[in-house]
Enzyme design. Structure first.
Site, mmCIF file in Angstrom:
data_model
loop_
_atom_site.group_PDB
_atom_site.id
_atom_site.type_symbol
_atom_site.label_atom_id
_atom_site.label_comp_id
_atom_site.label_asym_id
_atom_site.label_seq_id
_atom_site.Cartn_x
_atom_site.Cartn_y
_atom_site.Cartn_z
ATOM 1 C CG ASN A 32 -15.885 -7.458 -2.049
ATOM 2 O OD1 ASN A 32 -15.440 -6.574 -1.322
ATOM 3 N ND2 ASN A 32 -15.100 -8.204 -2.817
ATOM 4 C CG ASP A 51 -16.165 -9.756 -6.009
ATOM 5 O OD1 ASP A 51 -15.627 -9.430 -7.102
ATOM 6 O OD2 ASP A 51 -15.523 -10.074 -5.002
ATOM 7 C CG ASN A 93 -10.038 -6.889 -6.307
ATOM 8 O OD1 ASN A 93 -11.069 -7.302 -5.794
ATOM 9 N ND2 ASN A 93 -9.795 -5.586 -6.423
ATOM 10 C CE1 TYR A 142 -2.812 -0.573 -6.089
ATOM 11 C CE2 TYR A 142 -0.830 0.701 -5.623
ATOM 12 C CZ TYR A 142 -2.193 0.631 -5.824
ATOM 13 O OH TYR A 142 -2.952 1.793 -5.775
ATOM 14 C CG ASN A 171 1.527 9.598 -0.741
ATOM 15 O OD1 ASN A 171 1.601 8.521 -0.179
ATOM 16 N ND2 ASN A 171 2.483 10.041 -1.547
ATOM 17 N NE ARG A 221 7.251 8.432 -0.945
ATOM 18 C CZ ARG A 221 8.544 8.401 -1.142
ATOM 19 N NH1 ARG A 221 9.207 9.504 -1.507
ATOM 20 N NH2 ARG A 221 9.223 7.269 -0.981
ATOM 21 N N GLY A 284 13.492 0.124 -1.294
ATOM 22 C CA GLY A 284 12.655 0.525 -2.421
ATOM 23 C C GLY A 284 11.971 1.863 -2.282
#
Length: 325
Positions: A32, A51, A93, A142, A171, A221, A284
């Site tokens: 979209n 969409d 979504n 999320y 990542n 990470r 966090g």
């Protein structure tokens, strides 16, 4: 074989399209363009501006594009702070979108579904490296929206005798060797693009936290090059079709790099001064997050090929080639 790639004009989705076409697949893109870019669309792919939450649009596309055999779904929202502020947007979504997509896929007898999930489903892990079987306790909408989508996919596959492969990303970094596609947009939140932007624009890069219990005090990470990542999706699709099996895999390098290591390696690789300053921790942020990748390596025989230096170089080349966009 014809494959539908949702979110195929976005960062990871566009790389998947390029790799699929390079390997001889026919590709249909649905995007979209809320986060994707027309400039990312491969000229050999069939593109529909639509969409995944719009059932009637999907029905029409599936009628036109006969014989779609598999779907790779990258049509997700991914910004963690935004998900906290607008949780319903993320569930609508990332979760409802998968529900609608699978409903239409079932109507057209599509039996294979490859899903872009996230390490955010684990929340703050009790153990590192993280196994696929470890506790799933997301700490933001999320991660919750992706974990809920995983449940929908498993239920769909069981009810329809279909198959799925779910990949939980750590990542993702780097860009295509052509320099044509990479991560775009304002307000970048990914570590490596932020480092490279600082290098190109001579802006100060902030190292968020230097007193973690790690070798240099900064967060560790797990990074995987985007081309390696999408190669796993193609291998996973082919494995699922051949074996009529479903499974869930972590996707990372299996090794951790600290924020300071990424910064210093970028300076060494690019031979550019990157202004930086040490700053306080963000709330966090766990000290260490990296994947146990034994399962994906064992079952799919997938191995990463790109080094951290190559992630840095391809990211830099892309950003330099597209700095006026």
């Amino acid at each position: 074989m014809k494959i539908l790639v949702t979110g195929g004009a976005g960062y990871i989705g566009s790389h998947a399209v390029y790799s699929l076409i390079e390997q001889g697949y026919d590709v249909v893109i649905i995007d979209n363009l809320s986060k994707g870019f027309k400039s990312n669309i491969h000229p050999k792919a069939m593109f529909y501006n639509a969409d995944i939450r719009n059932e009637s649009e999907l029905q029409e596309i599936f009628k036109i594009e006969k014989n779609i055999e598999g779907i790779m779904n990258f049509a997700g929202l991914i910004i963690v702070p935004e998900s906290v502020i607008e949780p319903l947007k993320y569930f609508n979504n990332n979760t409802h979108g998968v529900e609608v997509l699978l409903k239409v896929a079932t109507n057209f007898n599509v039996k294979y579904f490859i899903f872009s999930s996230t390490a955010a489903v684990y929340g703050e892990p009790k153990n590192v490296p993280i196994l696929e079987t470890d506790l799933k306790e997301p700490i933001n909408p999320y991660g919750e929206s992706k974990l809920a989508a995983e449940a929908i996919i498993r239920g769909w596959a069981n009810a329809t005798s279909s198959n799925y492969v779910i990949f939980r990303y750590f990542n993702v970094a780097g860009a295509h060797k052509s320099g044509k596609i990479g991560i775009k947009g304002n307000s970048l939140t990914h570590l490596l693009p932020c480092v490279i932007e600082s290098a190109i624009n001579n802006k100060t890069f902030k190292v968020m936290g230097t007193n973690y219990e790690t070798k240099d005090g900064s967060c560790i990470r797990d990074f995987v090059h985007v081309v390696d990542l999408v190669e796993a999706h193609i291998i996973g699709l082919e494995w699922s079709i051949k074996n009529k099996k479903s499974d869930i895999f972590n996707l990372g390098s299996g090794n951790g790099y600290s924020v300071l290591e990424v910064l210093n390696e970028s300076i060494a690789t690019l031979k550019i001064n990157i202004p930086n300053e040490l700053s306080s921790r963000r709330d966090g942020d766990p000290a260490k997050l990296f994947a146990d990748t034994k399962k994906v390596r064992s079952i799919l025989k997938w191995e990463t090929k790109y080094s951290l230096e190559q992630m840095i170089q391809t990211e830099y080349d892309f950003r330099k080639n597209n700095e006026n966009e």
